[in-house]
Design a protein around this motif. Sequence first.
Motif, mmCIF file in Angstrom:
data_model
loop_
_atom_site.group_PDB
_atom_site.id
_atom_site.type_symbol
_atom_site.label_atom_id
_atom_site.label_comp_id
_atom_site.label_asym_id
_atom_site.label_seq_id
_atom_site.Cartn_x
_atom_site.Cartn_y
_atom_site.Cartn_z
ATOM 1 N N ALA A 60 7.622 5.068 8.653
ATOM 2 C CA ALA A 60 8.256 4.355 9.751
ATOM 3 C C ALA A 60 8.517 2.907 9.409
ATOM 4 O O ALA A 60 7.978 2.352 8.444
ATOM 5 N N VAL A 61 9.337 2.285 10.242
ATOM 6 C CA VAL A 61 9.650 0.868 10.159
ATOM 7 C C VAL A 61 9.071 0.197 11.393
ATOM 8 O O VAL A 61 9.304 0.640 12.520
ATOM 9 N N GLY A 62 8.292 -0.850 11.205
ATOM 10 C CA GLY A 62 7.675 -1.534 12.324
ATOM 11 C C GLY A 62 8.688 -2.224 13.218
ATOM 12 O O GLY A 62 9.826 -2.495 12.818
ATOM 13 N N SER A 63 8.259 -2.501 14.437
ATOM 14 C CA SER A 63 9.111 -3.207 15.388
ATOM 15 C C SER A 63 8.375 -4.431 15.917
ATOM 16 O O SER A 63 7.148 -4.475 15.934
ATOM 17 N N GLY A 64 9.137 -5.425 16.352
ATOM 18 C CA GLY A 64 8.541 -6.611 16.931
ATOM 19 C C GLY A 64 7.724 -7.423 15.949
ATOM 20 O O GLY A 64 6.792 -8.127 16.350
ATOM 21 N N ASN A 65 8.066 -7.354 14.653
ATOM 22 C CA ASN A 65 7.322 -8.111 13.639
ATOM 23 C C ASN A 65 7.818 -9.553 13.576
ATOM 24 O O ASN A 65 9.012 -9.787 13.394
ATOM 25 N N ASP A 66 6.894 -10.495 13.675
ATOM 26 C CA ASP A 66 7.279 -11.905 13.605
ATOM 27 C C ASP A 66 7.850 -12.277 12.238
ATOM 28 O O ASP A 66 8.605 -13.239 12.129
ATOM 29 N N ASN A 67 7.445 -11.530 11.222
ATOM 30 C CA ASN A 67 7.874 -11.838 9.850
ATOM 31 C C ASN A 67 8.513 -10.616 9.207
ATOM 32 O O ASN A 67 8.190 -10.252 8.072
ATOM 33 N N GLY A 118 0.843 12.095 19.293
ATOM 34 C CA GLY A 118 0.405 13.191 18.460
ATOM 35 C C GLY A 118 0.729 13.051 16.990
ATOM 36 O O GLY A 118 0.768 14.048 16.267
ATOM 37 N N VAL A 119 0.964 11.829 16.508
ATOM 38 C CA VAL A 119 1.146 11.600 15.075
ATOM 39 C C VAL A 119 -0.233 11.496 14.434
ATOM 40 O O VAL A 119 -1.100 10.763 14.916
ATOM 41 N N ALA A 120 -0.447 12.222 13.350
ATOM 42 C CA ALA A 120 -1.726 12.125 12.646
ATOM 43 C C ALA A 120 -1.807 10.833 11.856
ATOM 44 O O ALA A 120 -2.788 10.089 11.942
ATOM 45 N N MET A 121 -0.791 10.549 11.055
ATOM 46 C CA MET A 121 -0.772 9.288 10.320
ATOM 47 C C MET A 121 0.638 8.736 10.239
ATOM 48 O O MET A 121 1.599 9.469 9.982
ATOM 49 N N GLU A 122 0.766 7.429 10.496
ATOM 50 C CA GLU A 122 2.041 6.726 10.398
ATOM 51 C C GLU A 122 1.901 5.669 9.312
ATOM 52 O O GLU A 122 0.906 4.952 9.244
ATOM 53 N N ILE A 123 2.904 5.584 8.453
ATOM 54 C CA ILE A 123 2.802 4.784 7.235
ATOM 55 C C ILE A 123 4.003 3.858 7.147
ATOM 56 O O ILE A 123 5.145 4.279 7.383
ATOM 57 N N GLY A 124 3.769 2.600 6.793
ATOM 58 C CA GLY A 124 4.858 1.658 6.636
ATOM 59 C C GLY A 124 4.457 0.477 5.777
ATOM 60 O O GLY A 124 3.277 0.252 5.503
ATOM 61 N N ASN A 125 5.455 -0.281 5.329
ATOM 62 C CA ASN A 125 5.254 -1.525 4.581
ATOM 63 C C ASN A 125 4.338 -1.323 3.369
ATOM 64 O O ASN A 125 3.356 -2.036 3.177
ATOM 65 N N VAL A 126 4.687 -0.356 2.540
ATOM 66 C CA VAL A 126 3.900 -0.035 1.341
ATOM 67 C C VAL A 126 4.597 -0.648 0.124
ATOM 68 O O VAL A 126 5.763 -0.363 -0.155
ATOM 69 N N LYS A 127 3.867 -1.465 -0.619
ATOM 70 C CA LYS A 127 4.457 -2.163 -1.750
ATOM 71 C C LYS A 127 4.411 -1.310 -3.021
ATOM 72 O O LYS A 127 3.784 -0.253 -3.059
ATOM 73 N N THR A 151 -3.008 8.708 18.437
ATOM 74 C CA THR A 151 -2.512 8.623 17.065
ATOM 75 C C THR A 151 -3.722 8.500 16.158
ATOM 76 O O THR A 151 -4.634 7.713 16.450
ATOM 77 N N GLY A 152 -3.736 9.244 15.073
ATOM 78 C CA GLY A 152 -4.916 9.223 14.219
ATOM 79 C C GLY A 152 -5.052 7.937 13.442
ATOM 80 O O GLY A 152 -5.978 7.149 13.660
ATOM 81 N N LEU A 153 -4.101 7.676 12.537
ATOM 82 C CA LEU A 153 -4.214 6.566 11.587
ATOM 83 C C LEU A 153 -2.883 5.857 11.456
ATOM 84 O O LEU A 153 -1.837 6.490 11.314
ATOM 85 N N SER A 154 -2.929 4.532 11.493
ATOM 86 C CA SER A 154 -1.790 3.709 11.124
ATOM 87 C C SER A 154 -2.141 3.002 9.824
ATOM 88 O O SER A 154 -3.167 2.320 9.742
ATOM 89 N N PHE A 155 -1.292 3.155 8.810
ATOM 90 C CA PHE A 155 -1.560 2.593 7.481
ATOM 91 C C PHE A 155 -0.391 1.692 7.096
ATOM 92 O O PHE A 155 0.705 2.179 6.798
ATOM 93 N N GLY A 156 -0.614 0.375 7.131
ATOM 94 C CA GLY A 156 0.441 -0.566 6.762
ATOM 95 C C GLY A 156 1.432 -0.852 7.868
ATOM 96 O O GLY A 156 2.001 -1.940 7.930
ATOM 97 N N LEU A 157 1.656 0.103 8.745
ATOM 98 C CA LEU A 157 2.657 -0.043 9.796
ATOM 99 C C LEU A 157 2.147 -0.988 10.874
ATOM 100 O O LEU A 157 0.995 -0.898 11.300
ATOM 101 N N VAL A 158 3.025 -1.875 11.341
ATOM 102 C CA VAL A 158 2.678 -2.835 12.390
ATOM 103 C C VAL A 158 3.792 -2.864 13.416
ATOM 104 O O VAL A 158 4.970 -2.977 13.075
ATOM 105 N N ASN A 159 3.412 -2.797 14.674
ATOM 106 C CA ASN A 159 4.334 -3.018 15.778
ATOM 107 C C ASN A 159 3.807 -4.172 16.630
ATOM 108 O O ASN A 159 2.637 -4.197 17.002
ATOM 109 N N GLY A 160 4.671 -5.146 16.907
ATOM 110 C CA GLY A 160 4.318 -6.186 17.852
ATOM 111 C C GLY A 160 3.598 -7.392 17.301
ATOM 112 O O GLY A 160 3.189 -8.267 18.073
#
Length: 542
Positions: free
Chosen positions: A392-399, A357-366, A319-328
């Motif tokens: 995307a929507v993150g998974s396994g987020n404590d908050n 094969g995702v170039a960029m995944e984006i999540g939790n953008v204010k 995966t190239g870039l994760s921006f804002g998105l969090v899993n776990g």
Amino acid sequence: MPISQSAMARSLTRGRNFRSVSPAQPAVADRGTSRIGQGRSQAMIESLETRTHLSVSKDAAGFTVVTPENGSRVIYVSALGKDTNTGLSSTSPIKSISKGISLLRSGTGDQLLFKRGETFSGNFGIWSKSGHSASEPLVIGSYGTGSRAVINTGASYGLAIGSKNPVNNLYIQGIKLIGDGVAVADGIAVAGTINNMFMEDVEITKYVNNIVLQKYFGPVTNITVRRSIITDAFSRSSRNSQGLFAEGVAGLTLEENVFDHNGWGNGKSATVYYHNAYVRSTTSGLVARGNVFSNGSSHGLQARGGGIIENNVFINNATGLSFGLVNGSPVTPGGVTGRVVNNVFVDTHNIGGNPRGVAMEIGNVKRGGTLISGNVIANGDPLAKLPAITLAVGSGNDNASQAVGINDLTISNNVVYNWSIGFWVNAGMAPGTGQKALNNLNVSNNHFQNIATYNAIIRSSMAGSYSNNFFTTKVLNKAATNPGGIRKTITYVDASRTPGKSVGGTNQTYVSLARTLGKSAWNVSYLAKTIVDYMKAGFTAK
């Protein structure tokens, strides 16, 4: 003298797998290294004169030069030196790292310089000495000509900052830290209070984690890694392995570095947990500019806290870039912001037979405006059935209740060429609030060309504005549904361009050449910005 390998291992490895470190399991113990050199005769050393600021400037090639003024002690170390020498000139160098450390004075602009082209054994132990100011830093560096001075640390850590005593204004330049490829050790490991740490023209290779920046004893602020080569980190145990790991850092700049093949190798397979650069959501003020992120076990760069991501080249990451998105793990409360502009993403690889094969995944953008623009994404795996860009929507987020979904996001003027899917909004995202919110999305003026599936754009709701997106698909026997799409083939100046073709070879040829970059072998043809300009010119519409 530098702390022993066994003592360093005990202090640094307890409870450390890049999770929160409990007070009962400190990342680095305070060993009192501020006492290094006490009791030694100082008769050979001149007294500190009235201080004037050092000159911190750039040379013609853009490398940082720290020029010592009167009163600063410059200590020369050579493999051919003797510890009975003064070390105060290149003609009278000392021999050992420990002797050099003992001669440095904390709170000054002293410099400890190793002769280029030579190899030294040992390490810097747990570091506790500071510079005088931002314009008068303490320097660990090199002198002479040729390749970087090599510090072979064997089974030990390279340099650790873990004392409760603050370290300020430390520059590290022109050296290579290399592990033995066997022990469970890190290259540069920061777990203590530090402000203004600057690394330039440094090569760090073959540690479990080449660079660790982790808030534990106190704030970690204003860290810069510039024009450095960070390669071939891999785990020898159950510990996670990263080229760079940053947690709780306030102000992190990554500029014109090469992060290559981190997180796997030497019999260790790629996993989703190991990355070239892993920047957790607790790190703020990330600027990643002009870097090469290539052949990462999983991600090229996880920018979980957002930031400025520009003029980078991503090659053959799962995966190239994760921006804002969090899993776990926890997300940034209230969301992130920033921009992802003028980057290049090419090639991907799978993990354990599972498609990636995702170039960029984006999540939790204010709210406030985040821009994804001017990027070239080309030649992914057409069989992966994964998008170049996904919201995307993150998974396994404590908050998870503190996540905000996607807000005020503009995706415009990007080129996606020869990918499985162009753009995807994950199911369940819709106008509103909370983790799955999707508000004020603008997708416009993008090219989705030569897409392997019949849908260039896949979205789960009608939210968002889509306009002037030009698409072609390889599958023509089904009715494509592409909101805001115009079926049109774009003719480019040269869509066959790759980073490798810029140097007359493959993409891995280019990466190999980029790994040779340094002050003694500077070639602008291998810079990420040069590749970005080359690729963007090729993917300009005629």
